[in-house]
Design a protein around this motif. Structure first.
Motif, PDB file in Angstrom:
ATOM      1  N   GLY A 215       0.788  -1.264   0.216  1.00 56.66           N
ATOM      2  CA  GLY A 215       0.028   0.150  -0.096  1.00 56.66           C
ATOM      3  C   GLY A 215       0.756   1.124   0.182  1.00 56.66           C
ATOM      4  O   GLY A 215       0.527   2.214  -0.690  1.00 56.66           O
ATOM      5  N   LEU A 216       1.997   1.249   0.742  1.00 53.09           N
ATOM      6  CA  LEU A 216       2.833   2.285   0.938  1.00 53.09           C
ATOM      7  C   LEU A 216       3.595   2.735  -0.634  1.00 53.09           C
ATOM      8  O   LEU A 216       3.599   3.595  -1.011  1.00 53.09           O
ATOM      9  N   LEU A 217       3.963   1.642  -1.250  1.00 51.30           N
ATOM     10  CA  LEU A 217       4.619   1.646  -2.594  1.00 51.30           C
ATOM     11  C   LEU A 217       3.539   2.247  -3.437  1.00 51.30           C
ATOM     12  O   LEU A 217       3.981   3.262  -4.305  1.00 51.30           O
ATOM     13  N   VAL A 218       2.221   1.609  -3.544  1.00 57.94           N
ATOM     14  CA  VAL A 218       1.304   2.206  -4.343  1.00 57.94           C
ATOM     15  C   VAL A 218       0.922   3.667  -4.060  1.00 57.94           C
ATOM     16  O   VAL A 218       0.773   4.682  -5.231  1.00 57.94           O
ATOM     17  N   LEU A 219       0.970   4.049  -2.831  1.00 58.94           N
ATOM     18  CA  LEU A 219       0.512   5.372  -2.417  1.00 58.94           C
ATOM     19  C   LEU A 219       1.520   6.387  -2.913  1.00 58.94           C
ATOM     20  O   LEU A 219       1.380   7.430  -3.397  1.00 58.94           O
ATOM     21  N   VAL A 220       2.899   6.117  -2.535  1.00 62.54           N
ATOM     22  CA  VAL A 220       4.240   6.847  -2.814  1.00 62.54           C
ATOM     23  C   VAL A 220       4.056   7.073  -4.599  1.00 62.54           C
ATOM     24  O   VAL A 220       4.321   8.066  -5.079  1.00 62.54           O
ATOM     25  N   THR A 221       3.681   5.963  -5.218  1.00 62.30           N
ATOM     26  CA  THR A 221       3.894   5.956  -6.659  1.00 62.30           C
ATOM     27  C   THR A 221       2.779   6.972  -7.185  1.00 62.30           C
ATOM     28  O   THR A 221       2.951   7.881  -8.053  1.00 62.30           O
ATOM     29  N   GLY A 222       1.375   6.707  -6.543  1.00 58.78           N
ATOM     30  CA  GLY A 222       0.341   7.549  -6.833  1.00 58.78           C
ATOM     31  C   GLY A 222       0.745   9.060  -6.805  1.00 58.78           C
ATOM     32  O   GLY A 222       0.244   9.900  -7.365  1.00 58.78           O
ATOM     33  N   VAL A 223       1.197   9.470  -5.481  1.00 53.09           N
ATOM     34  CA  VAL A 223       1.722  10.721  -5.132  1.00 53.09           C
ATOM     35  C   VAL A 223       2.620  11.318  -5.924  1.00 53.09           C
ATOM     36  O   VAL A 223       2.620  12.692  -6.519  1.00 53.09           O
ATOM     37  N   LEU A 224       3.593  10.501  -6.415  1.00 49.38           N
ATOM     38  CA  LEU A 224       4.686  11.167  -7.127  1.00 49.38           C
ATOM     39  C   LEU A 224       4.033  11.367  -8.486  1.00 49.38           C
ATOM     40  O   LEU A 224       4.380  12.646  -9.219  1.00 49.38           O
ATOM     41  N   TYR A 225       3.263  10.546  -9.112  1.00 48.00           N
ATOM     42  CA  TYR A 225       2.615  10.701 -10.282  1.00 48.00           C
ATOM     43  C   TYR A 225       1.757  12.010 -10.275  1.00 48.00           C
ATOM     44  O   TYR A 225       1.850  12.998 -11.306  1.00 48.00           O
ATOM     45  N   LEU A 226       1.071  12.334  -9.482  1.00 46.86           N
ATOM     46  CA  LEU A 226       0.007  13.552  -9.353  1.00 46.86           C
ATOM     47  C   LEU A 226       0.875  14.849  -9.122  1.00 46.86           C
ATOM     48  O   LEU A 226       0.490  15.766  -9.537  1.00 46.86           O
ATOM     49  N   ILE A 227       1.991  14.710  -8.334  1.00 45.80           N
ATOM     50  CA  ILE A 227       2.870  15.890  -7.992  1.00 45.80           C
ATOM     51  C   ILE A 227       3.735  16.111  -9.517  1.00 45.80           C
ATOM     52  O   ILE A 227       3.652  17.471  -9.768  1.00 45.80           O
ATOM     53  N   ILE A 228       4.275  15.153 -10.248  1.00 42.91           N
ATOM     54  CA  ILE A 228       4.857  15.506 -11.564  1.00 42.91           C
ATOM     55  C   ILE A 228       4.075  15.768 -12.623  1.00 42.91           C
ATOM     56  O   ILE A 228       4.033  16.576 -13.403  1.00 42.91           O
ATOM     57  N   ALA A 229       3.024  14.844 -12.964  1.00 45.57           N
ATOM     58  CA  ALA A 229       2.060  14.867 -13.998  1.00 45.57           C
ATOM     59  C   ALA A 229       0.824  15.735 -13.735  1.00 45.57           C
ATOM     60  O   ALA A 229       0.023  16.271 -14.664  1.00 45.57           O
ATOM     61  N   GLY A 230       0.559  15.776 -12.682  1.00 48.67           N
ATOM     62  CA  GLY A 230      -0.749  16.270 -12.148  1.00 48.67           C
ATOM     63  C   GLY A 230      -1.024  17.731 -12.663  1.00 48.67           C
ATOM     64  O   GLY A 230      -1.979  18.164 -13.199  1.00 48.67           O
ATOM     65  N   PRO A 231      -0.262  18.711 -12.378  1.00 45.75           N
ATOM     66  CA  PRO A 231      -0.248  20.073 -12.586  1.00 45.75           C
ATOM     67  C   PRO A 231      -0.399  20.206 -14.139  1.00 45.75           C
ATOM     68  O   PRO A 231      -0.952  21.439 -14.601  1.00 45.75           O
ATOM     69  N   TYR A 232       0.226  19.256 -15.244  1.00 45.33           N
ATOM     70  CA  TYR A 232      -0.126  19.400 -16.572  1.00 45.33           C
ATOM     71  C   TYR A 232      -1.391  18.925 -17.128  1.00 45.33           C
ATOM     72  O   TYR A 232      -2.109  19.068 -18.077  1.00 45.33           O
ATOM     73  N   LEU A 233      -2.043  17.708 -16.201  1.00 44.85           N
ATOM     74  CA  LEU A 233      -2.855  16.852 -16.662  1.00 44.85           C
ATOM     75  C   LEU A 233      -4.328  17.314 -16.123  1.00 44.85           C
ATOM     76  O   LEU A 233      -5.257  17.270 -16.690  1.00 44.85           O
ATOM     77  N   VAL A 234      -4.274  17.689 -14.870  1.00 47.36           N
ATOM     78  CA  VAL A 234      -5.545  18.140 -14.256  1.00 47.36           C
ATOM     79  C   VAL A 234      -5.875  19.307 -14.830  1.00 47.36           C
ATOM     80  O   VAL A 234      -5.478  20.538 -14.662  1.00 47.36           O
ATOM     81  N   PRO A 235      -7.199  19.481 -15.409  1.00 46.12           N
ATOM     82  CA  PRO A 235      -7.564  20.820 -16.011  1.00 46.12           C
ATOM     83  C   PRO A 235      -7.850  21.623 -15.123  1.00 46.12           C
ATOM     84  O   PRO A 235      -8.426  21.433 -13.836  1.00 46.12           O
ATOM     85  N   GLU A 236      -8.167  22.991 -15.498  1.00 47.24           N
ATOM     86  CA  GLU A 236      -8.600  24.075 -14.478  1.00 47.24           C
ATOM     87  C   GLU A 236      -9.962  24.493 -14.996  1.00 47.24           C
ATOM     88  O   GLU A 236     -10.097  25.322 -15.881  1.00 47.24           O
ATOM     89  N   ARG A 237     -10.810  23.655 -14.344  1.00 44.83           N
ATOM     90  CA  ARG A 237     -12.283  24.078 -14.818  1.00 44.83           C
ATOM     91  C   ARG A 237     -13.112  25.075 -14.207  1.00 44.83           C
ATOM     92  O   ARG A 237     -13.899  25.888 -14.780  1.00 44.83           O
ATOM     93  N   ILE A 238     -12.687  25.475 -12.953  1.00 41.15           N
ATOM     94  CA  ILE A 238     -13.245  26.580 -12.144  1.00 41.15           C
ATOM     95  C   ILE A 238     -12.249  27.653 -12.116  1.00 41.15           C
ATOM     96  O   ILE A 238     -11.369  27.666 -11.684  1.00 41.15           O
ATOM     97  N   LYS A 239     -12.872  28.931 -12.708  1.00 41.06           N
ATOM     98  CA  LYS A 239     -11.807  30.097 -12.547  1.00 41.06           C
ATOM     99  C   LYS A 239     -12.083  30.861 -11.498  1.00 41.06           C
ATOM    100  O   LYS A 239     -13.191  31.229 -11.171  1.00 41.06           O
ATOM    101  N   MET A 240     -11.260  30.974 -10.731  1.00 38.80           N
ATOM    102  CA  MET A 240     -11.099  31.709  -9.372  1.00 38.80           C
ATOM    103  C   MET A 240     -11.463  33.124  -9.325  1.00 38.80           C
ATOM    104  O   MET A 240     -11.577  33.815  -8.346  1.00 38.80           O
ATOM    105  N   ASP A 241     -11.326  33.985 -10.483  1.00 36.23           N
ATOM    106  CA  ASP A 241     -11.539  35.285 -10.535  1.00 36.23           C
ATOM    107  C   ASP A 241     -13.095  35.449 -10.735  1.00 36.23           C
ATOM    108  O   ASP A 241     -13.580  36.786 -10.964  1.00 36.23           O
ATOM    109  N   ASP A 242     -14.032  34.760 -10.714  1.00 30.64           N
ATOM    110  CA  ASP A 242     -15.357  34.589 -11.041  1.00 30.64           C
ATOM    111  C   ASP A 242     -16.194  34.748  -9.666  1.00 30.64           C
ATOM    112  O   ASP A 242     -15.709  33.919  -8.679  1.00 30.64           O
ATOM    113  N   ALA A 243     -17.026  35.566  -9.425  1.00 26.18           N
ATOM    114  CA  ALA A 243     -18.025  35.487  -8.250  1.00 26.18           C
ATOM    115  C   ALA A 243     -18.790  34.314  -8.580  1.00 26.18           C
ATOM    116  O   ALA A 243     -19.106  33.741  -9.696  1.00 26.18           O
TER     117      ALA A 243
END
Length: 607
Positions: free
Chosen positions: A188-216
């Motif tokens: 479980g630790l191996l899987v969690l660390v793998t997933g966290v590394l993936y989300l840290i490295i690839a997440g910022p590029y793959l996860v879309p920005e659907r909600i714009k924070m400058d909107d009321a």
């Protein structure tokens, strides 16, 4: 076998299409198995054995133990600390969110963990201007991965443990027994660390920005063209009638949000208020309905009509302070009793003294005919309500108020007690002084005795749909084994796998289970797949425990769809995601974990 296969196929089709709630379908499966006993081998005693299963009772207990932690506000406290300390760096925010979500989900139900993460991420986003979409999906994925740290991390782990133990006992397989508390923690630790590394490295590029924070909120929910102010003319048919009389008989899509009279604004409850000439009505309606209203009901545009957050919130000067109105986002949790109903049939407005202005379902925003739409888990409602109503939403675990991180009703002083009880439950089970089910039941007694959970809250804390789902599906697994269906499927797989390395077959079982779980219940997946995987392993001369473990891990990591796991569904609306966003982010992770989990199992337990 033909009868059992037919029941399985019909059940799977119903799980996918959901003409009924999945727990009701599961009970229908139980009923069918018992009625067709001569073919299925499931008598009435076996049929209802799922209700007495250690898996079912343990899962029930874990819901109550998780509620004890939730009631203390521990996760909220940690979330507020993160929101305060890591607000200056997107990298630190993501790392802290993943750490909190993944780390805590191994010991308490991951649903309340994600329920707290939603308002926490909203607060971080408000402070930094970073879209919540960038953090919500990673939080859900991390909670799913964290659930694989211990056997009590998810209901699927507990069910899988029960199935493996039963097969081991019935077939006399020494290597198959109930999972111990930390049986697969290293994997479980191996899987969690793998997933966290993936989300840290690839997440910022793959996860879309659907909600714009400058909107009321009014802009975020595209309310500009649906909210407007009109004045009631002296010859209007509305004059002298109550709001309920005016609007209940109208055959058009229109709701009144506020009534403004002499610079004082009145909100819910609006139904009994009498409409007078020169009243200003804030309406939610579309353009065509508005024109019909103005023509037929004697209404005209208010001067300088423009509806904004400040008009609808309590800090607008012309609004009566006693109304104390707020605009908030309310997320419907996957186990909410209002799911399947409509705003009209459940009388949402009258029941909660709140007005729904819009519904966001993933990336889609719904304005038209909202009262006729069946509500789903994960729907986000834009609601205008008084402060006391908002507080009721906060206190109700079937809703998540995205704007509130730390409600004042938590029992922070009981945090040491609740944490100590959880530690005792885990510790007693880990050293095998008591079985998990008994230590968990003892934990319930301790939670109630110490006041962490009040007696009447125990029953509300349990997601009964999961309990009935487990009870209904357990006999299906027994039928698969007793009828020979599992053996037949395994034989077919083994014949197909001739000259294929068992490690590859193990990986295929993981991948197939993961894909199937994205459209089915994860509990249904382990019920169907574990007996087949164990039988295939025996015929291949491989390690049956390794194959059972691959199925267990795969069933708890469905990343490809928002409906694959309840935490994915919870962030679907608040993140404004599209259905395809999950596959875009989750498919590479699913493939990576297929390799990592398979090799991890081979390295630790062999194949």
């Amino acid at each position: 076998m033909i009868v059992v296969f037919a029941i399985v196929l019909v059940a799977l089709a119903l799980f996918v299409t959901e003409p009924l709630p999945i727990d009701v379908i599961a009970i229908g499966v139980l009923f069918t198995l018992v009625v067709l006993e001569p073919f299925t081998g499931v008598d009435s005693t076996t049929g209802i054995s799922g209700f007495a299963s250690t898996a079912t009772v343990t899962v029930l207990a874990m819901f109550i133990l998780s509620e004890g932690i939730r009631q203390t506000g521990l996760i909220n406290l940690l979330g507020k600390k993160i929101a305060t300390s890591f607000g200056d760096s997107q990298f630190k925010q993501l790392l802290a969110v993943l750490g909190l979500s993944g780390g805590t989900a191994g010991f308490i139900n991951n649903t309340p963990v994600v329920a707290v993460m939603i308002p926490m991420i909203t607060e971080i986003s408000d402070r930094t201007g970073i879209s919540p979409s960038k953090l919500l999906m990673p939080a859900s994925f991390a909670a799913m991965l964290g659930g694989m740290l211990t056997v009590i991390g998810t209901s699927t782990n507990i069910l899988a443990s029960d199935i493996v133990a039963r097969i081991g006992q019935e077939e006399g397989i020494e290597s198959l027994s109930a999972f111990s508390m930390f049986e697969f923690t290293q994997l479980g630790l191996l899987v969690l660390v793998t997933g966290v590394l993936y989300l840290i490295i690839a997440g910022p590029y793959l996860v879309p920005e659907r909600i714009k924070m400058d909107d009321a909120l009014t802009a975020e929910f595209e309310m500009t063209q649906y909210l407007t102010e009109v004045v009631v003319k002296s010859d209007s048919p509305f004059v002298g009638k109550t709001v309920d009389e005016c609007f209940s008989t109208l055959d058009m899509d229109a709701d009144i949000v506020q009534l403004i009279r002499n610079k004082r604004a009145f909100s819910e409850p609006l139904a009994p208020k009498e409409v007078r000439a020169d009243d200003i009505l804030v309406l939610r309606t579309d353009r065509d309905s508005l024109l019909r209203l103005m023509e037929e009901e004697g209404l005209t545009f208010a001067p300088d009509a423009e509806v904004t957050d400040t008009l609808l919130d309590a800090d607008e000067p012309r609004i009566d302070e006693s109304t104390d109105q707020r605009l908030v986002e309310i997320v419907i949790t996957p186990d909410s009793p209002i799911i399947g109903g409509t705003l009209e049939t459940i009388r949402f407005r009258q029941r909660y003294d709140a007005t729904v202005l819009a519904i966001r379902r993933g990336g889609k925003i719904i304005h038209a005919r909202m009262d006729e739409r069946r509500l789903r888990g994960g729907d986000t409602l834009l609601v205008q309500a008084a402060e006391d109503t908002v507080q009721r939403f906060i206190d109700d675990r079937h809703f998540i108020v995205a704007q509130d991180l730390t409600p004042p009703t938590y029992q922070y002083h009981k945090i040491p007690l609740a944490v100590g009880i959880i530690a005792a439950v885990v510790g007693l089970a880990a050293v095998e002084v008591l079985p998990i089910v008994i230590s968990a039941i003892g934990g319930i007694i301790a939670m109630v005795a110490t006041g962490c959970v009040r007696p009447n809250e125990m029953y509300d804390a349990v997601d009964w749909s999961v309990i009935f789902l487990l009870a209904g599906l357990i006999p299906l697994g027994i039928a698969l084994e007793q009828s020979g269906a599992a053996e037949w499927m395994a034989t077919a797989i083994v014949l197909f796998s001739v000259n294929i390395d068992p490690v590859i077959v193990l990986a295929l079982f993981y991948l197939v289970t993961a894909v199937v779980t994205n459209v089915l219940s994860n509990n249904a997946s382990v019920v169907v797949m574990i007996p087949v995987a164990v039988e295939a392993a025996l015929q291949l001369g491989a390690n049956p425990f390794a194959f059972a473990l691959a199925v267990t891990f795969a069933a708890s990591t469905p990343f490809l769809t928002p409906i694959g796991y309840q935490t994915n569904l919870m962030v679907y609306g608040p993140g404004g995601y599209t259905f395809g966003d999950y596959a875009k982010v989750g498919a590479p992770l699913q493939l990576i974990l297929t390799v990592v989990t398979t090799l991890g199992i081979v390295a630790i337990w062999g194949v």
